[in-house]
Write an enzyme that holds these catalytic residues in place. Structure first.
Site, PDB file in Angstrom:
ATOM      1  N   PRO A  85      32.820 100.920   8.597  1.00  0.00           N
ATOM      2  CA  PRO A  85      31.880  99.781   8.943  1.00  0.00           C
ATOM      3  C   PRO A  85      31.898  98.725   7.787  1.00  0.00           C
ATOM      4  O   PRO A  85      31.767  99.043   6.226  1.00  0.00           O
ATOM      5  CB  PRO A  85      30.520 100.418   9.221  1.00  0.00           C
ATOM      6  CG  PRO A  85      31.046 101.697   9.209  1.00  0.00           C
ATOM      7  CD  PRO A  85      32.144 101.958   8.722  1.00  0.00           C
ATOM      8  N   GLU A  86      32.350  97.750   7.849  1.00  0.00           N
ATOM      9  CA  GLU A  86      31.997  96.629   6.682  1.00  0.00           C
ATOM     10  C   GLU A  86      30.546  95.811   6.905  1.00  0.00           C
ATOM     11  O   GLU A  86      30.055  95.627   7.712  1.00  0.00           O
ATOM     12  CB  GLU A  86      33.526  95.790   6.705  1.00  0.00           C
ATOM     13  CG  GLU A  86      35.169  96.202   6.723  1.00  0.00           C
ATOM     14  CD  GLU A  86      35.306  96.432   5.290  1.00  0.00           C
ATOM     15  OE1 GLU A  86      34.151  96.156   4.662  1.00  0.00           O
ATOM     16  OE2 GLU A  86      35.693  96.480   5.283  1.00  0.00           O
TER      17      GLU A  86
END
Ligand SMILES: [Zn+2]
Length: 270
Positions: free
Chosen positions: A2-3
């Site tokens: 997850p960015e």
């Protein structure tokens, strides 16, 4: 992984369900995350009302009068809203049970995420040396220009350094450098103020577009409201090594920069 856009999407998905809700209980089925879940966490949170859900870098901060719960999704973590009675599935490690029948459920197959308890304020070593938010007022081309003077590191490594600016992951660095026409290999100190203005603008635009699309990077990403994220954004260079540049047709080159795969166009990026 997850960015920043996925974390922000999660925040926006959870906030309407979480803010104002009172926490009835915290159920920890598996405390062995990247760091052990603090044994005192359930007692600290029980009875507290969530006054806000904020984000700093890739940390989610659930605010209460007693302190803040700081959550990082690690490599594979997700938080979603479920009816509290939903039987837990594999890797559903933690539930934050809210008054009214909903729970915030944390799932993390690889267990690189983390839960920390911050009693009062934002003081935590993990937050101490972070650069500004890329979508906040403190980030612009002048900031990049000022901090880059005298630096020989490749500009791609420079903008991915969380002490310079947070949340510019590999995909967003590659795409914004292409759009700014800057080679990822160029020394950070050898880029002028006008080009940094352009780069900062593209970093903001690429992240904003990714947030608007619910995150772009992770195939099995699930947003806070349970809807899957997806690769909607057409990528210019990321993951396209050897394929023709969408702008000029030159085969895109792939190099490793600071241990990360980096794809760029030798004709469009100088
Ligand atoms: Zn090109």
């Amino acid at each position: 992984m997850p960015e920043l856009p996925e974390v922000e999407t999660t925040r926006r998905g959870l906030a309407p369900h979480a803010v104002g809700g009172r926490i009835l209980a915290v159920t920890v089925r598996e405390p062995r995350l990247r760091w052990p879940v603090p044994p005192a966490l359930p007692a600290a949170l029980a009875g507290q009302r969530i006054s806000g859900v904020d984000r700093r870098a890739k940390y989610l901060l659930f605010r209460t009068a007693a302190g803040s719960l700081m959550v990082h999704l690690g490599m594979s973590g997700s938080l979603r809203v479920v009816p509290a009675a939903t039987p837990p599935a594999a890797h559903d490690h933690i539930d934050i049970v809210l008054e009214g029948g909903l729970a915030l459920r944390y799932n993390d197959p690889r267990r690189f995420g983390s839960f920390h308890w911050l009693p009062g304020g934002d003081g935590h070593p993990l937050l101490a040396h972070l650069g500004p938010e890329p979508l906040g007022d403190a980030f612009d081309g002048a900031h990049l220009y000022r901090l880059s003077r005298g630096r020989r590191a490749p500009v791609k490594a420079f903008i991915m350094d969380a002490r310079i600016v947070v949340g510019v992951g590999n995909i967003y660095a590659a795409e914004s450098l292409f759009l700014a026409g800057i080679s990822p290999l160029r020394g950070a100190g050898r880029i002028g103020a006008a080009r940094y203005d352009a780069l900062a603008g593209h970093i903001r635009a690429v992240l904003t577009a990714a947030i608007a699309q619910g995150g772009t990077t992770l195939r099995d990403f699930v947003g806070g409201d349970g809807r899957p994220g997806y690769f909607a954004q057409q990528l210019w260079v990321y993951g396209r090594g050897g394929q023709p540049c969408r702008r000029c047709g030159t085969p895109l080159r792939e190099r490793r920069i600071a241990q990360r795969a980096s794809v760029y166009c030798v004709a469009c990026q100088r």
